[in-house]
Design an enzyme around this catalytic site. Structure first.
Site, PDB file in Angstrom:
ATOM      1  N   CYS A  75     -20.260  -1.446   1.940  1.00  0.00           N
ATOM      2  CA  CYS A  75     -20.918  -2.696   1.928  1.00  0.00           C
ATOM      3  C   CYS A  75     -19.687  -3.780   1.922  1.00  0.00           C
ATOM      4  CB  CYS A  75     -21.641  -2.550   0.546  1.00  0.00           C
ATOM      5  SG  CYS A  75     -20.855  -1.963  -0.981  1.00  0.00           S
TER       6      CYS A  75
ATOM      7  N   ARG B  80      -4.802  -1.776   3.586  1.00  0.00           N
ATOM      8  CA  ARG B  80      -5.553  -0.548   4.259  1.00  0.00           C
ATOM      9  C   ARG B  80      -5.782   0.568   3.621  1.00  0.00           C
ATOM     10  NH1 ARG B  80      -0.929   1.123   7.500  1.00  0.00           N
ATOM     11  NH2 ARG B  80      -0.714  -0.898   8.480  1.00  0.00           N
ATOM     12  N   SER B  81      -6.592   0.084   2.592  1.00  0.00           N
ATOM     13  CA  SER B  81      -6.947   1.341   1.711  1.00  0.00           C
ATOM     14  C   SER B  81      -8.298   1.893   2.511  1.00  0.00           C
ATOM     15  CB  SER B  81      -7.821   0.513   0.493  1.00  0.00           C
ATOM     16  OG  SER B  81      -8.927  -0.269   0.698  1.00  0.00           O
TER      17      SER B  81
ATOM     18  N   ASP C 247      -0.014  -3.327   5.733  1.00  0.00           N
ATOM     19  CA  ASP C 247      -0.075  -2.692   4.385  1.00  0.00           C
ATOM     20  C   ASP C 247       1.342  -2.858   4.103  1.00  0.00           C
ATOM     21  OD1 ASP C 247      -1.787  -1.491   2.398  1.00  0.00           O
ATOM     22  OD2 ASP C 247      -0.825   0.612   3.207  1.00  0.00           O
ATOM     23  N   ILE C 248       1.734  -2.091   2.899  1.00  0.00           N
ATOM     24  CA  ILE C 248       3.124  -2.339   2.189  1.00  0.00           C
ATOM     25  C   ILE C 248       4.201  -2.042   3.250  1.00  0.00           C
ATOM     26  CG2 ILE C 248       4.608  -1.339   0.540  1.00  0.00           C
ATOM     27  CD1 ILE C 248       1.977  -1.010  -1.446  1.00  0.00           C
TER      28      ILE C 248
END
Length: 300
Positions: A128, A163-164, A186-187
């Site tokens: 969602c 980028r989870s 990302d990190i």
């Protein structure tokens, strides 16, 4: 014919939101969302918010799977913040999964498979929050409707900061599958998601960008999407292109985030309606009662 469990909805029938029942499971860390979530019941459908101890959540989900009065299930993650969360995502019945987290939905999303059936009548459900971002981009006319469906982000360069596995990576994949060149930041690194030059590939591929940082991506991007948790992180504004569209989906209490939460709930609602109709085989029209918004585009 009246709509109800086990009933077939014919082509002349309408289904109202008041026919639907959706259950959300929530842990205490999300109590601040209670006010927003409970107010969603004003749309006219039955929404139950159940606070369950995480050790009892598995049994609660299974019970909801077997409850014919429940049409859709939402679980607010993270719960354990490890592989146990992935397991919980997979035990939600796919016919009641309004978040698109079941394996088949995830597989279809990354493989750019958009329908569940060979006749292209049943759309595969998407997570969602990524879908909410896509709906915002559609509303802002970032999607070029002149181009073919599935290619409408061609020519756009988008940076996604996060980028989870829940939001960042799925969002980058969806945008790339729609034709965009996406830089996923990302990190530790930057990855490029793209369907190749001229959209030659059916689905996106991922390429590492050694030595790249956010500073390389932002000046190239006409859309920037950030979802870094915490209130200390700030996107360096001086690197943004003039006229760039910027969206934030982090958990911090900013107005854009609140709008996204509403989009998440509304799209989950539409999925519940679509799932209920899907189980009844056929439909041609929807009647969405007690709602000031037209939800049809969310499931079209």
């Amino acid at each position: 014919m009246q709509s109800g469990p086990g009933r077939l909805v014919t082509k002349s029938e309408h289904v109202r939101l008041s026919d639907l029942s959706q259950v959300a499971f929530i842990s205490s860390q999300y109590l601040r969302t209670l006010k927003l979530t409970s107010s969603h019941g004003k749309s006219g459908f039955e929404f139950q918010l159940r606070e369950v101890d995480r050790e009892e959540l598995e049994d609660a989900i299974i019970a909801a799977n077997h409850d014919n009065a429940v049409d859709g299930i939402i679980v607010y993650y993270p719960i354990f913040n490890n592989r146990q969360d992935q397991y919980l995502q997979q035990i939600v019945d796919i016919s009641k999964d309004v978040e698109g987290l079941s394996h088949r939905y995830i597989f279809n999303m990354y493989q750019n498979i958009r329908f569940l059936d060979s006749h292209n009548q049943k759309k595969s459900i998407l997570p969602c929050t990524p879908l909410a971002v896509i709906k915002i981009l559609e509303h802002l006319h970032i999607y070029n409707t002149i181009l073919l469906y599935g290619n409408r982000l061609h020519g756009h360069t988008i940076t996604v900061i996060n980028r989870s596995e829940v939001v960042g990576r799925p969002l980058a994949a969806l945008l790339a599958n729609d034709g965009a060149c996406v830089y996923s930041v990302d990190i530790n690194d930057v990855q490029q998601f793209t369907r190749g030059q001229g959209l030659r590939k059916k689905r996106h591929e991922v390429v590492e960008k050694p030595g790249w940082t956010l500073e390389n991506c932002l000046p190239l991007s006409d859309v920037v999407i950030s979802g870094v948790p915490g209130d200390k992180y700030k996107v360096p504004l001086h690197l943004l292109r003039e006229g760039a569209v910027c969206i934030n989906f982090s958990s911090e209490r900013v107005r854009v985030t609140q709008i996204l939460l509403v989009f998440m709930l509304l799209t989950s609602l539409c999925r519940t309606l679509a799932l209920k109709l899907r189980r009844r085989h056929q439909y041609t029209s929807l009647q969405l009662a007690k709602s000031p918004l037209s939800f049809c585009s969310a499931i079209s």
